[in-house]
Motif scaffolding. Structure first.
Motif, PDB file in Angstrom:
ATOM      1  N   ASP A   1       0.831  -1.197   0.000  1.00  0.00           N
ATOM      2  CA  ASP A   1       0.000   0.000   0.000  1.00  0.00           C
ATOM      3  C   ASP A   1       0.867   1.249   0.000  1.00  0.00           C
ATOM      4  O   ASP A   1       1.314   1.720   1.044  1.00  0.00           O
ATOM      5  CB  ASP A   1      -0.919  -0.005   1.228  1.00  0.00           C
ATOM      6  N   GLU A   2       1.140   1.784  -1.196  1.00  0.00           N
ATOM      7  CA  GLU A   2       1.855   3.064  -1.352  1.00  0.00           C
ATOM      8  C   GLU A   2       3.166   3.111  -0.569  1.00  0.00           C
ATOM      9  O   GLU A   2       3.512   4.138  -0.002  1.00  0.00           O
ATOM     10  CB  GLU A   2       0.963   4.226  -0.898  1.00  0.00           C
ATOM     11  N   VAL A   3       3.892   2.004  -0.524  1.00  0.00           N
ATOM     12  CA  VAL A   3       5.068   1.967   0.334  1.00  0.00           C
ATOM     13  C   VAL A   3       6.363   2.310  -0.400  1.00  0.00           C
ATOM     14  O   VAL A   3       7.398   2.470   0.234  1.00  0.00           O
ATOM     15  CB  VAL A   3       5.214   0.581   1.003  1.00  0.00           C
ATOM     16  N   LEU A   4       6.315   2.428  -1.711  1.00  0.00           N
ATOM     17  CA  LEU A   4       7.520   2.815  -2.445  1.00  0.00           C
ATOM     18  C   LEU A   4       7.571   4.325  -2.692  1.00  0.00           C
ATOM     19  O   LEU A   4       8.350   4.795  -3.506  1.00  0.00           O
ATOM     20  CB  LEU A   4       7.595   2.063  -3.777  1.00  0.00           C
ATOM     21  N   ALA A   5       6.720   5.058  -1.958  1.00  0.00           N
ATOM     22  CA  ALA A   5       6.719   6.508  -2.114  1.00  0.00           C
ATOM     23  C   ALA A   5       7.871   7.159  -1.371  1.00  0.00           C
ATOM     24  O   ALA A   5       8.140   8.339  -1.540  1.00  0.00           O
ATOM     25  CB  ALA A   5       5.393   7.084  -1.616  1.00  0.00           C
ATOM     26  N   VAL A   6       8.556   6.390  -0.504  1.00  0.00           N
ATOM     27  CA  VAL A   6       9.694   6.939   0.235  1.00  0.00           C
ATOM     28  C   VAL A   6      10.928   6.115  -0.080  1.00  0.00           C
ATOM     29  O   VAL A   6      10.863   5.059  -0.697  1.00  0.00           O
ATOM     30  CB  VAL A   6       9.431   6.920   1.752  1.00  0.00           C
ATOM     31  N   GLY A   7      12.064   6.618   0.389  1.00  0.00           N
ATOM     32  CA  GLY A   7      13.307   5.902   0.159  1.00  0.00           C
ATOM     33  C   GLY A   7      14.041   6.444  -1.060  1.00  0.00           C
ATOM     34  O   GLY A   7      13.464   7.101  -1.917  1.00  0.00           O
ATOM     35  N   ASP A   8      15.334   6.146  -1.135  1.00  0.00           N
ATOM     36  CA  ASP A   8      16.123   6.641  -2.251  1.00  0.00           C
ATOM     37  C   ASP A   8      15.845   5.825  -3.502  1.00  0.00           C
ATOM     38  O   ASP A   8      15.311   4.717  -3.450  1.00  0.00           O
ATOM     39  CB  ASP A   8      17.615   6.604  -1.898  1.00  0.00           C
ATOM     40  N   GLU A   9      16.232   6.382  -4.642  1.00  0.00           N
ATOM     41  CA  GLU A   9      15.915   5.757  -5.927  1.00  0.00           C
ATOM     42  C   GLU A   9      16.579   4.389  -6.074  1.00  0.00           C
ATOM     43  O   GLU A   9      15.982   3.465  -6.641  1.00  0.00           O
ATOM     44  CB  GLU A   9      16.349   6.686  -7.065  1.00  0.00           C
ATOM     45  N   ALA A  10      17.795   4.253  -5.579  1.00  0.00           N
ATOM     46  CA  ALA A  10      18.499   2.968  -5.685  1.00  0.00           C
ATOM     47  C   ALA A  10      17.735   1.871  -4.939  1.00  0.00           C
ATOM     48  O   ALA A  10      17.604   0.741  -5.426  1.00  0.00           O
ATOM     49  CB  ALA A  10      19.917   3.092  -5.143  1.00  0.00           C
ATOM     50  N   PHE A  11      17.214   2.213  -3.758  1.00  0.00           N
ATOM     51  CA  PHE A  11      16.468   1.215  -2.988  1.00  0.00           C
ATOM     52  C   PHE A  11      15.145   0.891  -3.674  1.00  0.00           C
ATOM     53  O   PHE A  11      14.702  -0.268  -3.674  1.00  0.00           O
ATOM     54  CB  PHE A  11      16.219   1.718  -1.569  1.00  0.00           C
ATOM     55  N   LYS A  12      14.485   1.883  -4.261  1.00  0.00           N
ATOM     56  CA  LYS A  12      13.244   1.630  -4.989  1.00  0.00           C
ATOM     57  C   LYS A  12      13.480   0.633  -6.126  1.00  0.00           C
ATOM     58  O   LYS A  12      12.703  -0.308  -6.317  1.00  0.00           O
ATOM     59  CB  LYS A  12      12.677   2.938  -5.556  1.00  0.00           C
ATOM     60  N   GLN A  13      14.551   0.849  -6.878  1.00  0.00           N
ATOM     61  CA  GLN A  13      14.838  -0.059  -7.987  1.00  0.00           C
ATOM     62  C   GLN A  13      15.185  -1.457  -7.481  1.00  0.00           C
ATOM     63  O   GLN A  13      14.838  -2.458  -8.108  1.00  0.00           O
ATOM     64  CB  GLN A  13      15.982   0.510  -8.836  1.00  0.00           C
ATOM     65  N   LYS A  14      15.843  -1.517  -6.349  1.00  0.00           N
ATOM     66  CA  LYS A  14      16.155  -2.811  -5.743  1.00  0.00           C
ATOM     67  C   LYS A  14      14.870  -3.547  -5.364  1.00  0.00           C
ATOM     68  O   LYS A  14      14.733  -4.757  -5.604  1.00  0.00           O
ATOM     69  CB  LYS A  14      17.030  -2.592  -4.506  1.00  0.00           C
ATOM     70  N   CYS A  15      13.910  -2.814  -4.804  1.00  0.00           N
ATOM     71  CA  CYS A  15      12.631  -3.409  -4.416  1.00  0.00           C
ATOM     72  C   CYS A  15      11.836  -3.844  -5.637  1.00  0.00           C
ATOM     73  O   CYS A  15      11.238  -4.922  -5.648  1.00  0.00           O
ATOM     74  CB  CYS A  15      11.812  -2.419  -3.597  1.00  0.00           C
ATOM     75  N   ILE A  16      11.811  -3.004  -6.666  1.00  0.00           N
ATOM     76  CA  ILE A  16      11.081  -3.355  -7.881  1.00  0.00           C
ATOM     77  C   ILE A  16      11.663  -4.613  -8.504  1.00  0.00           C
ATOM     78  O   ILE A  16      10.938  -5.495  -8.977  1.00  0.00           O
ATOM     79  CB  ILE A  16      11.097  -2.181  -8.877  1.00  0.00           C
ATOM     80  N   GLY A  17      13.006  -4.709  -8.495  1.00  0.00           N
ATOM     81  CA  GLY A  17      13.642  -5.927  -9.010  1.00  0.00           C
ATOM     82  C   GLY A  17      13.223  -7.154  -8.226  1.00  0.00           C
ATOM     83  O   GLY A  17      12.931  -8.221  -8.811  1.00  0.00           O
ATOM     84  N   ARG A  18      13.143  -7.034  -6.900  1.00  0.00           N
ATOM     85  CA  ARG A  18      12.732  -8.166  -6.085  1.00  0.00           C
ATOM     86  C   ARG A  18      11.249  -8.488  -6.293  1.00  0.00           C
ATOM     87  O   ARG A  18      10.854  -9.654  -6.274  1.00  0.00           O
ATOM     88  CB  ARG A  18      13.014  -7.877  -4.616  1.00  0.00           C
ATOM     89  N   LEU A  19      10.435  -7.465  -6.498  1.00  0.00           N
ATOM     90  CA  LEU A  19       9.014  -7.695  -6.770  1.00  0.00           C
ATOM     91  C   LEU A  19       8.836  -8.457  -8.074  1.00  0.00           C
ATOM     92  O   LEU A  19       7.992  -9.358  -8.171  1.00  0.00           O
ATOM     93  CB  LEU A  19       8.267  -6.358  -6.839  1.00  0.00           C
TER      94      LEU A  19
END
Length: 268
Positions: A183-201
């Motif tokens: 639920d809207e949890v990728l709205a925070v954090g740095d861009e590198a971490f967002k891309q890391k999370c998207i890759g894991r998703l």
């Protein structure tokens, strides 16, 4: 535009005729003294009106589907996720999930600010129904993904929002859920971490995991989801291919406002 249940195969999530009702209070008793006085005066203890966040909500999500919930604030997206995650109980209807459910909601949900990051890992494990052996087996993976270093032994009240997000995602990914709710949890954090999370998703989805995302970020929904459900005023307005739904949803923002009907001119 609801899809037939038969077309979706084996269900991971099944919501039947779900209704969720909340009360909006004009007055709510906040102390025992006030409660006693109002009782003596025969005044209502709670005065409020019902407000429906979801009504006639029917949703079937097959195993391995990746579904995006979209809609304006107050449309019922977060309520639907919390019903599926077992945080809320429906006022009416039934919600079924088949498999282990892990949810990442607002930052800090399920964490204690007075406990350290390491202690919160153990706390979340208990909430998820994991044994100490199961969480110990994943502890190193969680610490590696979160990249918090020595902060893992610091009380979470000193964490930034990005650090909380790192720990929440690390736990969610490493406990290997069958159904993942976001639920809207990728709205925070740095861009590198967002891309890391998207890759894991993407890895989670490629491995056959079921995922439901509530988000205002159309590009992310389009990138990760194959299907979208558009909620409006607590009901499903459209349920179809993600590109079709997003196109229709975004078009409503560009539609010209309807002008008020003009009164007929009087004869001169």
């Amino acid at each position: 535009m609801s899809k037939s249940p038969e077309a979706l195969g084996s269900a991971a999530v099944l919501c039947r005729d779900v209704r969720k009702e909340f009360f909006l209070y004009q007055h709510r008793t906040t102390s025992l003294r006030e409660w006693f006085i109002r009782a003596i005066k025969r005044q209502p203890i709670h005065v409020g009106r019902a407000s429906f966040m979801l009504k006639d909500f029917n949703l079937r999500i097959a195993r391995g589907e990746v579904v995006g919930l979209i809609g304006k604030n107050g449309s019922g997206k977060s309520t639907a996720l919390r019903l599926i995650g077992g945080i809320y109980r429906p006022t009416a209807g039934t919600v079924e999930t088949h498999g282990r459910v892990t949810a990442v909601f607002e930052l800090g949900t399920g964490f204690s600010s007075d406990l350290t990051g390491a202690e919160n890992i153990a706390l979340k494990a208990v909430v998820m129904g994991l044994s100490s052996e199961q969480i110990d087996a994943q502890r190193d993976a969680i610490l590696e993904f979160a990249e918090l270093g020595d902060f893992i032994n610091t009380p979470m009240r000193f964490y930034s929002s990005g650090m909380v997000a790192r720990l929440a995602f690390a736990i969610a990914f490493c406990v290997k859920p069958d159904i993942l709710l976001l639920d809207e949890v990728l709205a925070v954090g740095d861009e590198a971490f967002k891309q890391k999370c998207i890759g894991r998703l993407k890895e989670f989805c490629a491995a056959g995991g079921t995922m439901i995302i509530a988000s205002h970020a159309a590009p992310m929904v389009r990138q990760l989801c194959t299907r979208a459900v558009w909620l409006e005023n607590g009901t499903i307005r459209m349920d179809d291919d993600v590109n079709k739904v997003l196109k229709a949803y975004i078009a409503t923002f560009n539609a010209p406002p309807q002008s008020a009907p003009q009164a007929p001119a009087k004869a001169g």
